[in-house]
Design a protein around this motif. Structure first.
Motif, PDB file in Angstrom:
ATOM      1  N   HIS A   1      -2.943  -2.801   2.942  1.00  0.00           N
ATOM      2  CA  HIS A   1      -4.188  -2.611   3.703  1.00  0.00           C
ATOM      3  C   HIS A   1      -4.684  -3.943   4.258  1.00  0.00           C
ATOM      4  CE1 HIS A   1      -5.377   1.507   2.813  1.00  0.00           C
ATOM      5  NE2 HIS A   1      -5.252   1.342   1.519  1.00  0.00           N
ATOM      6  N   ARG A   2      -4.745  -4.921   3.353  1.00  0.00           N
ATOM      7  CA  ARG A   2      -5.325  -6.208   3.744  1.00  0.00           C
ATOM      8  C   ARG A   2      -4.451  -6.928   4.757  1.00  0.00           C
ATOM      9  NH1 ARG A   2      -7.145  -4.576  -1.146  1.00  0.00           N
ATOM     10  NH2 ARG A   2      -9.057  -5.446  -2.045  1.00  0.00           N
ATOM     11  N   SER A   3      -3.141  -6.698   4.718  1.00  0.00           N
ATOM     12  CA  SER A   3      -2.266  -7.376   5.693  1.00  0.00           C
ATOM     13  C   SER A   3      -2.591  -6.894   7.104  1.00  0.00           C
ATOM     14  CB  SER A   3      -0.786  -7.166   5.343  1.00  0.00           C
ATOM     15  OG  SER A   3      -0.419  -5.816   5.557  1.00  0.00           O
TER      16      SER A   3
ATOM     17  N   MET B   1     -11.977   2.676   3.855  1.00  0.00           N
ATOM     18  CA  MET B   1     -13.370   2.888   4.244  1.00  0.00           C
ATOM     19  C   MET B   1     -14.261   1.745   3.780  1.00  0.00           C
ATOM     20  SD  MET B   1     -15.861   6.171   3.912  1.00  0.00           S
ATOM     21  CE  MET B   1     -15.053   7.113   5.179  1.00  0.00           C
ATOM     22  N   ARG B   2     -14.105   1.321   2.539  1.00  0.00           N
ATOM     23  CA  ARG B   2     -15.048   0.321   2.019  1.00  0.00           C
ATOM     24  C   ARG B   2     -14.791  -1.059   2.624  1.00  0.00           C
ATOM     25  NH1 ARG B   2     -14.467   3.158  -3.469  1.00  0.00           N
ATOM     26  NH2 ARG B   2     -16.185   4.658  -3.451  1.00  0.00           N
ATOM     27  N   LEU B   3     -13.543  -1.457   2.753  1.00  0.00           N
ATOM     28  CA  LEU B   3     -13.279  -2.782   3.326  1.00  0.00           C
ATOM     29  C   LEU B   3     -13.608  -2.801   4.822  1.00  0.00           C
ATOM     30  CD1 LEU B   3     -11.902  -3.098   0.563  1.00  0.00           C
ATOM     31  CD2 LEU B   3     -10.106  -4.411   1.680  1.00  0.00           C
TER      32      LEU B   3
ATOM     33  N   SER C   1     -15.836  -3.860  -9.046  1.00  0.00           N
ATOM     34  CA  SER C   1     -15.137  -3.189  -7.950  1.00  0.00           C
ATOM     35  C   SER C   1     -14.611  -4.195  -6.937  1.00  0.00           C
ATOM     36  CB  SER C   1     -16.067  -2.203  -7.241  1.00  0.00           C
ATOM     37  OG  SER C   1     -15.474  -1.807  -6.015  1.00  0.00           O
ATOM     38  N   ALA C   2     -13.290  -4.223  -6.817  1.00  0.00           N
ATOM     39  CA  ALA C   2     -12.670  -5.115  -5.828  1.00  0.00           C
ATOM     40  C   ALA C   2     -12.964  -4.647  -4.416  1.00  0.00           C
ATOM     41  CB  ALA C   2     -11.163  -5.153  -6.060  1.00  0.00           C
ATOM     42  N   GLN C   3     -13.161  -3.352  -4.252  1.00  0.00           N
ATOM     43  CA  GLN C   3     -13.436  -2.844  -2.902  1.00  0.00           C
ATOM     44  C   GLN C   3     -14.802  -3.317  -2.432  1.00  0.00           C
ATOM     45  OE1 GLN C   3     -12.828   1.407  -3.015  1.00  0.00           O
ATOM     46  NE2 GLN C   3     -10.605   1.196  -3.086  1.00  0.00           N
TER      47      GLN C   3
ATOM     48  N   ALA D   1      -6.454  -2.528 -15.062  1.00  0.00           N
ATOM     49  CA  ALA D   1      -5.496  -1.410 -15.100  1.00  0.00           C
ATOM     50  C   ALA D   1      -6.157  -0.164 -14.533  1.00  0.00           C
ATOM     51  CB  ALA D   1      -5.046  -1.158 -16.547  1.00  0.00           C
ATOM     52  N   ILE D   2      -7.162  -0.372 -13.660  1.00  0.00           N
ATOM     53  CA  ILE D   2      -8.062   0.736 -13.319  1.00  0.00           C
ATOM     54  C   ILE D   2      -7.332   1.939 -12.695  1.00  0.00           C
ATOM     55  CG2 ILE D   2      -8.764  -0.173 -11.040  1.00  0.00           C
ATOM     56  CD1 ILE D   2     -11.026   1.594 -13.627  1.00  0.00           C
ATOM     57  N   ASP D   3      -6.242   1.687 -11.954  1.00  0.00           N
ATOM     58  CA  ASP D   3      -5.540   2.805 -11.311  1.00  0.00           C
ATOM     59  C   ASP D   3      -4.474   3.431 -12.222  1.00  0.00           C
ATOM     60  OD1 ASP D   3      -7.044   2.587  -9.018  1.00  0.00           O
ATOM     61  OD2 ASP D   3      -5.614   1.265  -8.009  1.00  0.00           O
TER      62      ASP D   3
ATOM     63  N   VAL E   1     -15.118   8.379 -10.365  1.00  0.00           N
ATOM     64  CA  VAL E   1     -15.355   8.380  -8.913  1.00  0.00           C
ATOM     65  C   VAL E   1     -14.128   7.886  -8.141  1.00  0.00           C
ATOM     66  CG1 VAL E   1     -17.871   8.290  -9.004  1.00  0.00           C
ATOM     67  CG2 VAL E   1     -16.588   6.144  -9.088  1.00  0.00           C
ATOM     68  N   LYS E   2     -12.967   8.147  -8.680  1.00  0.00           N
ATOM     69  CA  LYS E   2     -11.725   7.825  -7.947  1.00  0.00           C
ATOM     70  C   LYS E   2     -11.374   9.024  -7.052  1.00  0.00           C
ATOM     71  CE  LYS E   2     -11.146   3.697  -9.485  1.00  0.00           C
ATOM     72  NZ  LYS E   2     -11.325   2.595  -8.555  1.00  0.00           N
ATOM     73  N   GLU E   3     -10.114   9.135  -6.618  1.00  0.00           N
ATOM     74  CA  GLU E   3      -9.720  10.221  -5.728  1.00  0.00           C
ATOM     75  C   GLU E   3     -10.085  11.584  -6.311  1.00  0.00           C
ATOM     76  OE1 GLU E   3      -8.370   7.338  -6.119  1.00  0.00           O
ATOM     77  OE2 GLU E   3      -6.912   6.818  -4.569  1.00  0.00           O
TER      78      GLU E   3
ATOM     79  N   HIS F   1      -3.229  11.733  -5.881  1.00  0.00           N
ATOM     80  CA  HIS F   1      -1.826  11.320  -6.003  1.00  0.00           C
ATOM     81  C   HIS F   1      -1.442  10.887  -7.408  1.00  0.00           C
ATOM     82  CE1 HIS F   1      -3.107   6.899  -5.009  1.00  0.00           C
ATOM     83  NE2 HIS F   1      -4.190   7.623  -5.181  1.00  0.00           N
ATOM     84  N   ARG F   2      -2.339  10.119  -8.061  1.00  0.00           N
ATOM     85  CA  ARG F   2      -1.941   9.578  -9.369  1.00  0.00           C
ATOM     86  C   ARG F   2      -1.974  10.640 -10.473  1.00  0.00           C
ATOM     87  NH1 ARG F   2      -1.369   4.365  -7.662  1.00  0.00           N
ATOM     88  NH2 ARG F   2      -3.086   3.496  -6.446  1.00  0.00           N
ATOM     89  N   ILE F   3      -2.783  11.677 -10.292  1.00  0.00           N
ATOM     90  CA  ILE F   3      -2.769  12.794 -11.261  1.00  0.00           C
ATOM     91  C   ILE F   3      -1.431  13.519 -11.140  1.00  0.00           C
ATOM     92  CG2 ILE F   3      -3.836  15.025 -11.869  1.00  0.00           C
ATOM     93  CD1 ILE F   3      -5.882  12.877 -12.367  1.00  0.00           C
TER      94      ILE F   3
HETATM   95  C1  S3P Z   1      -8.643  -1.367  -4.698  1.00  0.00           C
HETATM   96  C2  S3P Z   1      -9.612  -1.484  -5.658  1.00  0.00           C
HETATM   97  C3  S3P Z   1      -9.818  -0.492  -6.726  1.00  0.00           C
HETATM   98  C4  S3P Z   1      -8.639   0.445  -6.875  1.00  0.00           C
HETATM   99  C5  S3P Z   1      -8.129   0.945  -5.547  1.00  0.00           C
HETATM  100  C6  S3P Z   1      -7.709  -0.223  -4.666  1.00  0.00           C
HETATM  101  C7  S3P Z   1      -8.511  -2.409  -3.653  1.00  0.00           C
HETATM  102  O1  S3P Z   1     -10.964   0.284  -6.422  1.00  0.00           O
HETATM  103  O2  S3P Z   1      -8.990   1.540  -7.686  1.00  0.00           O
HETATM  104  O3  S3P Z   1      -7.021   1.792  -5.722  1.00  0.00           O
HETATM  105  O4  S3P Z   1      -7.483  -2.443  -2.956  1.00  0.00           O
HETATM  106  O5  S3P Z   1      -9.433  -3.223  -3.541  1.00  0.00           O
HETATM  107  P1  S3P Z   1     -12.440  -0.143  -6.912  1.00  0.00           P
HETATM  108  O6  S3P Z   1     -12.803  -1.391  -6.246  1.00  0.00           O
HETATM  109  O7  S3P Z   1     -13.328   1.012  -6.507  1.00  0.00           O
HETATM  110  O8  S3P Z   1     -12.329  -0.279  -8.402  1.00  0.00           O
END
Ligand code: S3P
Length: 452
Positions: A33-35, A105-107, A175-177, A321-323, A349-351, A399-401
């Protein structure tokens, strides 16, 4: 995914042979995504190899194309981006559709808040349920104007032409996002935008901005950028995604006589919680060939079968290890003794609500799994050869489920049928065939009609 995407059902089968071999899982989703984002905002040509050709990162690519950036069709992970510069995006003709992808969406909300034009960001049904207030709040503090659906959900209408000013933002959740969103908006703000996080989260944005020649000042838990600089294009080699590798790490741990090596996996220390947790559970994991590629550590990971034991998962490892928790819950179900996860309310609040959906599926498979507000308690039945029963599972568009329950099939007495696995395409195209190629039993059936 859209409503015309055919539904895919997985049916697990007894594995054909011990899981063995050397395999490379697809490219890292976060870095892919970031690339695209940073390549599009840079000056010059960015060439990417190892790009994840999954629906999520392809949606990011399509959005930047819709804003006038020239980006080649990805071929075998190679993408060429003609950077438009920080001020070079053009108004899209239509709403920007990001599908299932929260990262897009968030980035992108951070980037779009700094543009001169209005944009609409929308996603699929699952994404429209996920919280966006967490990015709307800090962006609004910076001077952005964002309208949303009720409760701060998408679609988001982002009004252009605002003057953004720098803020010091203390993240209310790890949250990294959200961190990345604020830092990307900070590129367009006057002054130094700083984000402080309550616990370390993935730092790809900080590393990649630095790689693109944009100064990021980092102290222990704070990262700052000063607006008004520019990004210089660079080559990016995307490593294999440790979050995709995780399915094979657990698969090899719980299947008998397994010995697999996962090649060229990203080992960024903000992502390796899965290895630490599996090691605490008694997994047999060896790292080979640890090296650095394009600013990210990479290694080949060898995993052999092991009798896992239940543990109390240290809360400090949760964001790292959030995902990986859907598949870690499968590991816990196959472990001897009790595993307790706390401090992981973000999973809700994931997928999908990964606590509720995984607990429900594990219970159907006969496992004593109790969901809690912020985690789960699982009493593993790992001393039995086939601790799991058979069941029909709905992946809830996650997907991960879907992939976690496919891995569970390796230790099930009967067939596990998993519905709506088409969402696996968001992060791991080719999962079922790679799983079969290393000896896992999995049938995937594509329905003729569209999914519900
Ligand atoms: C991501 C951050 C994480 C992760 C997601 C990817 C990212 O989300 O669950 O799959 O690329 O910054 P959160 O920031 O909501 O924890």
């Amino acid at each position: 995914m859209n409503t015309a995407t055919p539904a895919v059902t997985y049916r697990t089968q007894a594995h054909l042979a011990p899981l063995t071999g050397h395999l490379r899982v697809p490219g890292d989703k976060s870095i892919s995504h970031r690339s695209i984002m940073l390549g599009a905002l840079a000056c010059g040509i960015t060439e990417v190899t190892g790009f994840l050709q999954g629906e999520d990162s392809l949606n990011t690519l399509r959005c930047f194309r819709a804003m006038g950036v020239s980006i080649s069709d990805p071929v075998d992970g190679y993408v060429r981006i003609e950077g438009a510069g920080l001020q070079g995006l053009r108004p899209p003709a239509q709403p920007l559709y990001v599908g299932n992808s929260g990262t897009s969406m968030r980035l992108m909300a951070g980037i779009l808040a700094g543009q001169a034009f209005d944009t609409v960001l929308e996603g699929d049904e699952s994404l429209s349920r996920r919280p966006m207030k967490r990015v709307i709040d800090p962006l609004t503090q910076m001077g952005a104007v964002i309208e949303s659906a009720e409760g701060g959900r998408s679609p988001l209408i982002i009004r252009g032409g605002q003057t953004l000013h720098a803020i010091n933002y203390v993240l209310p959740m790890a949250s990294a996002q959200v961190k990345s969103c604020v830092l990307l908006a900070g590129l367009y703000a006057t002054g130094a935008t700083c984000v402080t996080e309550p616990a370390p989260t993935r730092d790809h944005t900080e590393r990649m901005l630095t790689g693109f020649g944009y100064a990021v000042n980092r102290s222990e838990s704070t990262a700052c950028v000063v607006g008004g600089g520019h990004l210089a294009a660079r080559a990016i080699e995307v490593p294999a995604d440790i979050s995709s590798a995780a399915f094979f790490m657990v698969a090899a741990s719980i299947a008998p006589e397994a010995d697999i090596t996962l090649l060229h996996v990203g080992m960024n220390p903000t992502r390796t919680g899965i290895i630490d947790i599996l090691n605490l559970m008694g997994a047999d994991i060896t790292l080979h060939n640890l090296r650095e590629v394009g600013g990210e550590p990479v290694a080949d990971i060898q995993i052999k079968s092991a009798q896992l034991s239940g543990i109390d998962i240290p809360e400090s490892l949760v964001p790292l290890a959030i995902d990986e928790f859907p598949v870690l819950f499968i590991a816990a179900a196959c472990a001897v003794g009790r595993t307790v996860l706390t401090g992981a309310e973000e999973l809700r609040v994931k997928e999908s609500d990964r606590i509720a959906v995984m607990a429900d599926g594990l219970q159907k498979l006969g496992i004593d799994a109790t969901p809690t507000a912020d985690g789960m308690v699982i009493n593993g039945r790992g001393d039995e050869a086939t601790p799991l029963g058979s069941a029909e599972i709905w992946s809830e568009g996650d997907h991960r489920i879907a992939m976690a329950f496919a891995v569970a099939g390796l230790r099930a007495q009967g067939v596990i049928t998993i519905h709506n696995c088409e969402f696996v395409e968001t992060s791991f195209p080719g999962f079922a065939s790679l799983f079969r190629r290393c000896g896992g039993g999995l049938q995937d059936t594509v329905a003729l009609g569209a999914h519900a």
